[in-house]
Design a protein around this motif. Structure first.
Motif, PDB file in Angstrom:
ATOM      1  N   THR A  49       0.759  -0.942 -14.870  1.00 24.48           N
ATOM      2  CA  THR A  49       1.980  -0.597 -14.666  1.00 24.48           C
ATOM      3  C   THR A  49       3.139  -1.455 -15.210  1.00 24.48           C
ATOM      4  N   THR A  79       9.415   0.144  -9.224  1.00 22.64           N
ATOM      5  CA  THR A  79       8.555  -0.148  -7.928  1.00 22.64           C
ATOM      6  C   THR A  79       8.529  -1.802  -8.015  1.00 22.64           C
ATOM      7  N   TYR A  81       5.142  -4.827  -6.296  1.00 28.20           N
ATOM      8  CA  TYR A  81       3.902  -5.094  -5.575  1.00 28.20           C
ATOM      9  C   TYR A  81       3.877  -6.730  -5.438  1.00 28.20           C
ATOM     10  N   GLY A  97       7.476   2.054 -13.833  1.00 24.92           N
ATOM     11  CA  GLY A  97       6.182   2.801 -14.140  1.00 24.92           C
ATOM     12  C   GLY A  97       6.747   3.914 -14.895  1.00 24.92           C
ATOM     13  N   ASP A 119      -2.952   4.254 -15.472  1.00 24.44           N
ATOM     14  CA  ASP A 119      -2.619   3.039 -15.387  1.00 24.44           C
ATOM     15  C   ASP A 119      -4.103   2.103 -15.338  1.00 24.44           C
ATOM     16  N   GLY A 174       1.006   3.469 -11.643  1.00 30.45           N
ATOM     17  CA  GLY A 174       1.376   2.931 -10.113  1.00 30.45           C
ATOM     18  C   GLY A 174      -0.045   3.101  -9.187  1.00 30.45           C
ATOM     19  N   GLU A 177      -1.597   0.014  -7.826  1.00 30.03           N
ATOM     20  CA  GLU A 177      -0.990  -0.916  -6.978  1.00 30.03           C
ATOM     21  C   GLU A 177      -0.528  -0.355  -5.555  1.00 30.03           C
ATOM     22  N   LEU A 180       1.795   4.167  -6.126  1.00 27.43           N
ATOM     23  CA  LEU A 180       3.196   3.986  -6.261  1.00 27.43           C
ATOM     24  C   LEU A 180       3.712   5.136  -6.951  1.00 27.43           C
TER      25      LEU A 180
END
Length: 344
Positions: A49, A79, A81, A97, A119, A174, A177, A180
């Motif tokens: 991402t 976003t 992480y 993303g 992703d 995403g 992760e 997302l």
């Protein structure tokens, strides 16, 4: 909420009909899917991402939709992480993303969403890096280029089909992760769009697992399960394809997590399509196949050495093409039925 779920059940029930003969132009189902999967895995490894590879793969998927004649766009979302170092320090990784969306418009306001994440896994810790998990060389054939290929072939097959319900194709980012991209997509949906979403079909990890599984969301009504999960299994049986659903006694421990979970929690009916092996005694469905020399942990998840087309071709000859074909032979007639293809 109950009334909304009943409306979805009724709408889907009205759309179900007998399996239609295969169109002559799709006499070899799965060919396009496997070719697209190999192309994406080869040209865009390391689709983490927010990376250039992820953005380029999103551009490629959008271009494929547009060449088919779809209106397609890419939605960006911000976003972050956490990344954990060896000394247990946690740092936030900020990323942007890309989610690709294309729509096959029906004559009614209700829609079916078909999803697959584009992703690949981004290392979440120094330990991941040490164990060769994720990174720039991860092709992600199983996770999740193959599902993208199937989604693109479904889009191609449905392009010329008039349908009563709209079909929206969504390639999320995403996912690795923590879903997302799916959360961002859901957050942008209006309350009216949510109520008009009859079903979300999520495809993930289609190749390495021993068996195909079709599972409904925990909050999917029994009436919708019958029209979706059970119907998919019936179509599989008619083609002699081994397909199953999660054992009842393991339903509360389903392998977590996928983009489907985001919509399930929002009380939107879900059908998850994946390949794994629940009969190995594992409680969460995370073990894809029996442990072996080629797959020491019984999985290929996030492993750059294992989840690539060259390794899979060596370990499981013919599997990519065969599984792509099997998934298409189930999914295409199912989606046509649910979307009321051929009806005005």
């Amino acid at each position: 909420m109950f009334s909304a779920l009943r409306l979805r059940s009724a709408a889907l029930a009205l759309g179900v009909c007998f399996i239609l003969p295969a169109d002559a132009r799709t006499s070899q189902p799965g060919n396009m899917a496997s070719e697209q999967a190999r192309h994406i895995a080869t040209l865009f490894p390391g689709r983490m991402t927010g990376t250039p590879a992820e953005m380029l793969s999103a551009d490629y998927v959008q271009q494929q939709f547009e060449q088919m004649g779809y209106q397609s766009d890419i939605r960006k979302f911000k976003t972050r992480y956490r990344y954990t170092t060896k000394d247990k320090q946690q740092n936030w990784q900020n990323v942007i993303g890309s989610t690709v969306i294309a729509a096959h418009e029906g004559t009614l306001v209700q829609q079916i969403i078909i999803m697959a994440h584009l992703d690949t896994y981004a290392p979440r810790s120094d330990a991941d890096v040490d164990n060769n998990l994720g990174g720039l060389t991860l092709q992600g054939m199983d996770d999740n280029a193959a599902a993208l290929g199937v989604m693109l072939e479904l889009a191609q097959a449905l392009k010329a089909e008039p349908t009563q319900y709209s079909v929206r194709f969504v390639a999320t980012s995403g996912e690795e992760e923590g879903q997302l991209g799916a959360e961002s997509f859901l957050a942008r949906m209006s309350e009216k769009e949510r109520k008009n979403t009859l079903l979300v079909i999520n495809m993930n990890n289609l190749i390495v697992g021993d068996k195909l599984y079709f599972n409904s969301g925990k909050n999917t009504p029994a009436s919708v399960r019958k029209l979706t999960r059970d119907r998919a299994l019936a179509i599989a049986r008619s083609h002699g394809i081994l397909a199953m659903s999660t054992p009842t006694n393991a339903a509360k421990n389903q392998h977590c997590c996928s983009d489907a979970d985001v919509f399930d929690k929002a009380q939107i009916p879900v059908l998850s399509v994946e390949a794994t092996n629940w009969s190995l005694g594992n409680k969460d469905g995370a073990q894809q196949r029996a442990k072996s020399k080629m797959f020491p942990n019984g999985t290929s998840y996030h492993n750059a050495r294992l989840d690539n087309q060259q390794y899979i071709d060596q370990a499981l000859p013919g599997r990519i093409e065969r599984r792509s074909r099997d998934v298409m032979r189930i999914m295409l007639p199912l989606v046509k039925e649910l979307a009321k293809a051929g009806k005005k």
